[in-house]
Design a protein around this motif. Sequence first.
Motif, mmCIF file in Angstrom:
data_model
loop_
_atom_site.group_PDB
_atom_site.id
_atom_site.type_symbol
_atom_site.label_atom_id
_atom_site.label_comp_id
_atom_site.label_asym_id
_atom_site.label_seq_id
_atom_site.Cartn_x
_atom_site.Cartn_y
_atom_site.Cartn_z
ATOM 1 N N UNK A 1 -11.686 -4.530 10.647
ATOM 2 C CA UNK A 1 -11.944 -5.953 10.850
ATOM 3 C C UNK A 1 -11.988 -6.326 12.342
ATOM 4 N N UNK A 2 -12.602 -5.457 13.141
ATOM 5 C CA UNK A 2 -12.766 -5.750 14.560
ATOM 6 C C UNK A 2 -11.617 -5.313 15.442
ATOM 7 N N UNK A 3 -10.564 -4.767 14.881
ATOM 8 C CA UNK A 3 -9.425 -4.290 15.664
ATOM 9 C C UNK A 3 -9.415 -2.767 15.682
ATOM 10 N N UNK A 4 -9.078 -2.203 16.834
ATOM 11 C CA UNK A 4 -8.928 -0.762 16.982
ATOM 12 C C UNK A 4 -7.441 -0.441 16.846
ATOM 13 N N UNK A 5 -7.061 0.108 15.710
ATOM 14 C CA UNK A 5 -5.657 0.314 15.395
ATOM 15 C C UNK A 5 -5.224 1.722 15.789
ATOM 16 N N UNK A 6 -4.064 1.853 16.410
ATOM 17 C CA UNK A 6 -3.600 3.177 16.840
ATOM 18 C C UNK A 6 -2.947 3.939 15.697
ATOM 19 N N UNK A 7 -2.871 5.245 15.835
ATOM 20 C CA UNK A 7 -2.134 6.063 14.879
ATOM 21 C C UNK A 7 -0.661 5.646 14.907
ATOM 22 N N UNK A 8 -0.015 5.758 13.755
ATOM 23 C CA UNK A 8 1.406 5.440 13.674
ATOM 24 C C UNK A 8 1.727 4.107 13.042
ATOM 25 N N UNK A 9 0.736 3.194 12.953
ATOM 26 C CA UNK A 9 0.997 1.929 12.271
ATOM 27 C C UNK A 9 0.787 2.125 10.777
ATOM 28 N N UNK A 10 1.345 1.222 9.991
ATOM 29 C CA UNK A 10 1.156 1.257 8.552
ATOM 30 C C UNK A 10 0.195 0.139 8.161
ATOM 31 N N UNK A 11 -0.845 0.502 7.426
ATOM 32 C CA UNK A 11 -1.784 -0.483 6.912
ATOM 33 C C UNK A 11 -1.317 -0.911 5.530
ATOM 34 N N UNK A 12 -1.181 -2.217 5.328
ATOM 35 C CA UNK A 12 -0.604 -2.727 4.090
ATOM 36 C C UNK A 12 -1.572 -3.689 3.405
ATOM 37 N N UNK A 13 -2.133 -3.305 2.257
ATOM 38 C CA UNK A 13 -2.880 -4.278 1.445
ATOM 39 C C UNK A 13 -1.901 -5.347 0.945
ATOM 40 N N UNK A 14 -2.136 -6.575 1.316
ATOM 41 C CA UNK A 14 -1.174 -7.645 1.069
ATOM 42 C C UNK A 14 -1.417 -8.242 -0.319
ATOM 43 N N UNK A 15 -0.745 -7.700 -1.316
ATOM 44 C CA UNK A 15 -0.992 -8.084 -2.701
ATOM 45 C C UNK A 15 -0.778 -9.581 -2.910
ATOM 46 N N UNK A 16 0.367 -10.070 -2.494
ATOM 47 C CA UNK A 16 0.686 -11.484 -2.692
ATOM 48 C C UNK A 16 -0.348 -12.373 -1.997
ATOM 49 N N UNK A 17 -0.709 -12.036 -0.759
ATOM 50 C CA UNK A 17 -1.656 -12.853 -0.023
ATOM 51 C C UNK A 17 -3.037 -12.870 -0.665
ATOM 52 N N UNK A 18 -3.499 -11.723 -1.138
ATOM 53 C CA UNK A 18 -4.803 -11.655 -1.780
ATOM 54 C C UNK A 18 -4.812 -12.459 -3.075
ATOM 55 N N UNK A 19 -3.748 -12.357 -3.836
ATOM 56 C CA UNK A 19 -3.663 -13.074 -5.113
ATOM 57 C C UNK A 19 -3.586 -14.591 -4.949
#
Length: 459
Positions: free
Chosen positions: A341-359
């Motif tokens: 989504x336009x951001x260059x994310x470094x190794x070591x972060x955790x990507x989290x699909x935000x279930x509550x937010x999407x719902x």
Amino acid sequence: MALPPGPDLPPIAQGGWYVLRPFDLIDTCIRRYGDLFTLRLFGFGTLVCASHPEAIKEIFTGDPEELRVGEANAPIRPLVGDGSILLLDGPDHLLLRRLIYPLFHGEALKTTTALIGEIAAGALRRWPEGSPIDIYESMQEITLDVILRVLFGALPERERQALREAFATLVNQHASPLAGLLMVPSLRRELGPLTPWSRFRRSIDRIDALVHAQIARHRRERGLARDDILSRLTAAAEEEGHPLSDAALRDHLVTLVMAGHETTAATLTWAFALILGRPEVASRIEDEVRRAAGGGGGPVRNEHLDQLDYLDAAIREVMRLRPVVPILGVGRLLKRPMQLQGYHLPAGVKLVPLIYGTHRRPDLYPDPDRFAPERFLGRKIDPYTWLPFGGGMRRCLGLGFALHEIKIVLATALSSARLRLHGRPALRPTLRGITIGPQGGARMIMERPGSPHRSAAGA
């Protein structure tokens, strides 16, 4: 590389906010920062949380070698063990998934229908008529009985009760919002027999002893015809040429109990509270179950289940409103830099699909706070907009079984008795370990057909 914006509070403050008011933290961040934001939770690292379906699709369909779920779940290792499917990545995960998947889907589900119905009906018979029933407590008893029976088969009463008590004790220890802190390595300290970590270790040791005793029994009786998950999993692994050790079996069984008991009990509690809170919804479900059964009573059968479309829609709407896994448990640890989504994310972060937010997105679910089962009638489920079981190659293996069990329990209860809420439920979503459960009072009153209570109520 710049991360998406997020709260500038120190990690311990963000962690405290999440522990005490998880949905408030998520709602606040979505309002302030939008579809993509960064959290830094004490003990759990840097989390980049995404609620837009396109971002979630990128995460779910990404290279599993670069997006590691098992490594992201490392904090729950003390609970489920090194060999848990939740902690495996790569070929080890795929092998175990191939072994377990058939045990909880398709024809295997049909063999559990009568058992689940019997356990639910037995619980109903024990409920006091005309007196308040604690919904959550009752659902915990039902779902624990179901998963233990499905996993281990019919057991002598003393062994069954010992397993029930051991797992119930562990679950109760995780009832506090602070229980999730036991997953933080730096806080695992034995400072005396009454400290949380010491009590947790004793509970795990007790469960280990009981589960290993069942594994030993099954190995001794391997020539007998058995239809429980432990026997079928052992046989499937041997047929594949990958026999499972006692330690691996222990980890898989404990994972299945912990993942398939408390989460289902929480969803059932929310379901009763939301459905009974809308009498017209409860009445429509009752009518649908009666029609499916040909107008008569009796147990819920496999041929009835495909006719319960409105009940199925109500269950999915409950899971949309009250997902039990809001953040932790579905993340991916990024092993290499990635653009999202336009951001260059470094190794070591955790990507989290935000279930509550999407719902809760109004563009996906208009008037998102409203309980409206009709949303899911005749609607094809989009795997990137409805995700209470996660998604992609790591979608929860228990999805089919959980929906099956919840449907049978609700259909059995709503078609066997008149149920109504007692007072106004004071339930609130509360962190229980790493999942979200109902906290506070939620009680219902049961009246059986033709009872004096029901006659008086209708007089």
